[in-house]
Motif scaffolding. Structure first.
Motif, PDB file in Angstrom:
ATOM      1  N   UNK A 121       0.955  -0.469  -0.403  1.00  0.00           N
ATOM      2  CA  UNK A 121       0.097   0.302  -0.204  1.00  0.00           C
ATOM      3  C   UNK A 121       0.926   1.095  -0.145  1.00  0.00           C
ATOM      4  N   UNK A 122       0.220   2.292  -1.010  1.00  0.00           N
ATOM      5  CA  UNK A 122       1.276   3.896  -1.157  1.00  0.00           C
ATOM      6  C   UNK A 122       0.822   4.383   0.080  1.00  0.00           C
ATOM      7  N   UNK A 123       2.469   5.115   0.746  1.00  0.00           N
ATOM      8  CA  UNK A 123       2.463   6.284   1.238  1.00  0.00           C
ATOM      9  C   UNK A 123       1.549   6.862   0.858  1.00  0.00           C
ATOM     10  N   UNK A 124       0.627   7.941   1.525  1.00  0.00           N
ATOM     11  CA  UNK A 124      -0.107   9.005   1.232  1.00  0.00           C
ATOM     12  C   UNK A 124      -0.521   9.926   2.216  1.00  0.00           C
ATOM     13  N   UNK A 125      -0.602  10.712   1.894  1.00  0.00           N
ATOM     14  CA  UNK A 125      -1.404  12.114   2.818  1.00  0.00           C
ATOM     15  C   UNK A 125      -2.872  11.946   2.598  1.00  0.00           C
ATOM     16  N   UNK A 126      -3.628  12.188   3.636  1.00  0.00           N
ATOM     17  CA  UNK A 126      -5.107  11.650   3.390  1.00  0.00           C
ATOM     18  C   UNK A 126      -5.954  12.874   4.426  1.00  0.00           C
ATOM     19  N   UNK A 127      -6.595  13.195   4.405  1.00  0.00           N
ATOM     20  CA  UNK A 127      -7.707  14.183   4.899  1.00  0.00           C
ATOM     21  C   UNK A 127      -8.853  13.612   5.039  1.00  0.00           C
ATOM     22  N   UNK A 128      -8.628  12.838   6.958  1.00  0.00           N
ATOM     23  CA  UNK A 128      -9.618  12.442   7.541  1.00  0.00           C
ATOM     24  C   UNK A 128     -10.738  12.757   8.603  1.00  0.00           C
ATOM     25  N   UNK A 129     -11.843  12.237   8.846  1.00  0.00           N
ATOM     26  CA  UNK A 129     -12.746  12.047   9.687  1.00  0.00           C
ATOM     27  C   UNK A 129     -13.260  11.268   9.911  1.00  0.00           C
ATOM     28  N   UNK A 130     -13.226  10.919  11.465  1.00  0.00           N
ATOM     29  CA  UNK A 130     -14.046   9.708  11.893  1.00  0.00           C
ATOM     30  C   UNK A 130     -15.982  10.356  12.496  1.00  0.00           C
ATOM     31  N   UNK A 131     -16.428   8.842  12.047  1.00  0.00           N
ATOM     32  CA  UNK A 131     -17.900   8.818  12.565  1.00  0.00           C
ATOM     33  C   UNK A 131     -17.850   6.979  13.002  1.00  0.00           C
ATOM     34  N   UNK A 132     -19.832   7.280  13.442  1.00  0.00           N
ATOM     35  CA  UNK A 132     -20.423   6.311  13.533  1.00  0.00           C
ATOM     36  C   UNK A 132     -21.687   6.794  13.209  1.00  0.00           C
ATOM     37  N   UNK A 133     -21.405   5.198  11.853  1.00  0.00           N
ATOM     38  CA  UNK A 133     -22.345   5.956  10.930  1.00  0.00           C
ATOM     39  C   UNK A 133     -23.517   4.849  10.698  1.00  0.00           C
ATOM     40  N   UNK A 134     -24.782   4.695  10.662  1.00  0.00           N
ATOM     41  CA  UNK A 134     -26.224   4.076  11.191  1.00  0.00           C
ATOM     42  C   UNK A 134     -25.507   2.780  10.203  1.00  0.00           C
ATOM     43  N   UNK A 135     -25.498   2.852   8.894  1.00  0.00           N
ATOM     44  CA  UNK A 135     -25.387   1.918   8.319  1.00  0.00           C
ATOM     45  C   UNK A 135     -24.595   2.104   7.457  1.00  0.00           C
ATOM     46  N   UNK A 136     -24.242   0.664   5.762  1.00  0.00           N
ATOM     47  CA  UNK A 136     -23.500   1.715   4.928  1.00  0.00           C
ATOM     48  C   UNK A 136     -24.517   2.294   3.820  1.00  0.00           C
ATOM     49  N   UNK A 188      -3.399  20.817   7.497  1.00  0.00           N
ATOM     50  CA  UNK A 188      -5.327  21.116   8.374  1.00  0.00           C
ATOM     51  C   UNK A 188      -4.964  19.797   9.023  1.00  0.00           C
ATOM     52  N   UNK A 189      -5.920  19.966  10.650  1.00  0.00           N
ATOM     53  CA  UNK A 189      -6.257  19.409  12.037  1.00  0.00           C
ATOM     54  C   UNK A 189      -6.618  17.825  11.306  1.00  0.00           C
ATOM     55  N   UNK A 190      -6.842  17.790  10.219  1.00  0.00           N
ATOM     56  CA  UNK A 190      -7.335  16.928   9.283  1.00  0.00           C
ATOM     57  C   UNK A 190      -6.502  15.842   8.429  1.00  0.00           C
ATOM     58  N   UNK A 191      -5.126  15.889   8.718  1.00  0.00           N
ATOM     59  CA  UNK A 191      -4.221  15.881   7.959  1.00  0.00           C
ATOM     60  C   UNK A 191      -3.716  14.297   8.597  1.00  0.00           C
ATOM     61  N   UNK A 192      -3.997  13.256   8.117  1.00  0.00           N
ATOM     62  CA  UNK A 192      -3.174  12.371   8.856  1.00  0.00           C
ATOM     63  C   UNK A 192      -1.822  11.803   7.558  1.00  0.00           C
ATOM     64  N   UNK A 193      -1.141  11.027   7.665  1.00  0.00           N
ATOM     65  CA  UNK A 193      -0.186  10.089   6.463  1.00  0.00           C
ATOM     66  C   UNK A 193      -0.055   8.964   7.341  1.00  0.00           C
ATOM     67  N   UNK A 194      -0.463   8.256   6.471  1.00  0.00           N
ATOM     68  CA  UNK A 194      -0.257   6.898   6.082  1.00  0.00           C
ATOM     69  C   UNK A 194       1.293   6.725   5.102  1.00  0.00           C
ATOM     70  N   UNK A 195       1.903   5.842   6.825  1.00  0.00           N
ATOM     71  CA  UNK A 195       3.010   5.533   5.711  1.00  0.00           C
ATOM     72  C   UNK A 195       3.070   4.331   4.558  1.00  0.00           C
ATOM     73  N   UNK A 196       4.230   3.625   3.350  1.00  0.00           N
ATOM     74  CA  UNK A 196       4.011   2.798   2.909  1.00  0.00           C
ATOM     75  C   UNK A 196       3.675   1.176   3.580  1.00  0.00           C
ATOM     76  N   UNK A 197       2.813   0.240   3.790  1.00  0.00           N
ATOM     77  CA  UNK A 197       3.299  -0.171   4.267  1.00  0.00           C
ATOM     78  C   UNK A 197       2.682  -2.373   3.166  1.00  0.00           C
ATOM     79  N   UNK A 198       2.977  -3.555   3.662  1.00  0.00           N
ATOM     80  CA  UNK A 198       3.027  -3.993   3.021  1.00  0.00           C
ATOM     81  C   UNK A 198       1.535  -4.426   3.675  1.00  0.00           C
ATOM     82  N   UNK A 199       1.091  -5.672   3.027  1.00  0.00           N
ATOM     83  CA  UNK A 199      -0.746  -5.816   3.175  1.00  0.00           C
ATOM     84  C   UNK A 199      -0.737  -7.032   2.899  1.00  0.00           C
ATOM     85  N   UNK A 200      -1.907  -8.350   2.763  1.00  0.00           N
ATOM     86  CA  UNK A 200      -2.923  -8.846   2.478  1.00  0.00           C
ATOM     87  C   UNK A 200      -4.537  -8.164   2.130  1.00  0.00           C
TER      88      UNK A 200
END
Length: 260
Positions: A121-136, A188-200
């Motif tokens: 999975x490639x490294x990337x910078x993301x704008x992130x917000x967390x929610x508890x959603x009712x459904x899909x 901004x405050x929503x900035x999250x950086x995800x490092x490159x990582x091995x994944x299944x």
């Protein structure tokens, strides 16, 4: 000026290159400094092109087909001070092409193939917000709202895909972190950086309501092979409503989990 037998007139170049190349296109390349004829008759204005010129025109057309503008093509050939930038640009285009090929391969299958793949999975910078959603359906609304909020704050990345991170322990959990890919310059405050990582991962073709099938398959594979998960499950949206509309059977999602 007598034509050198080893040179080509513009009409001959057009016939050799083909692929929609016209006299106007070639002259435009010259005007922009992308192409210099091997010879030019000062009296008639006739241009004569070498084999190297022909190869260069083909190369320019290839770069254009990858999505580069003529300005970027010129920089690619003549800007020696920003090689890293041009290398990054072409690698990004290559990654996008690889993903599109992968999506076509998945769509060609009649049913979802739940085979497990090892990926980076490639490294990337993301704008992130967390929610508890009712459904899909509510999750889809929240993801769209997060996208709109991100687009108003900064530029959306053209390379990485949006995804959600599934929090909680249940397969049906709708406690989701919405992640919209943005440019590195966003702080901004929503900035999250995800490092490159091995994944299944599993490439799942079908509606979002059935993603639990792929998640369960990944969980089972991890447990069976005694693999240590490094982070939570991600649902990476390769093709969905923007491309497939309401045809949910053709949605393509990469369900992935980082591993050690």
């Amino acid at each position: 000026m007598k034509k050198n037998p080893n040179l080509y007139q513009i009409g001959e170049v057009i016939n050799i290159v083909g692929a929609g190349v016209t006299r106007r296109i070639i002259l435009n390349y010259e005007d922009l400094g992308l192409l210099v004829p091997a010879e030019k008759d000062p009296d008639s204005g006739y241009r004569y092109y070498s084999a190297d010129n022909v190869i260069q025109i083909k190369s320019i057309r290839t770069l254009q087909s990858f999505g580069l503008s003529l300005k970027e093509c010129k920089e690619y050939y003549y800007d020696k001070s920003n090689i890293e930038k041009h290398l990054h640009r072409l690698m990004s285009l290559r990654d996008t092409l690889d993903r599109n090929i992968q999506n076509l391969q998945i769509r060609a299958a009649r049913d979802s193939n739940l085979a497990v793949h090892t990926v980076l999975l490639a490294r990337g910078v993301y704008f992130c917000r967390r929610y508890k959603c009712a459904d899909t359906k509510d999750a889809a609304i929240k993801l769209r709202e997060t996208y709109i909020a991100a687009s108003k704050c900064t530029n959306i990345s053209k390379v990485n895909k949006m995804f959600t991170v599934r929090h909680g322990t249940e397969d049906s959990s709708n406690d989701l972190l919405m992640c919209i890919p943005v440019e590195d310059s966003f702080y901004g405050p929503e900035r999250v950086e995800f490092a490159a990582t091995k994944a299944l991962c599993i490439y799942f073709r079908g509606p979002y309501e059935q993603l639990g099938t792929a998640i369960n398959e990944l969980k089972s594979y991890i447990e069976k092979n005694n693999i240590k998960a490094q982070d939570k499950f991600r649902s990476i949206y390769l093709e969905g409503p923007p491309q497939r509309g309401t045809n949910t059977a053709d949605y393509i999602t990469q369900v992935a989990v980082p591993i050690l």
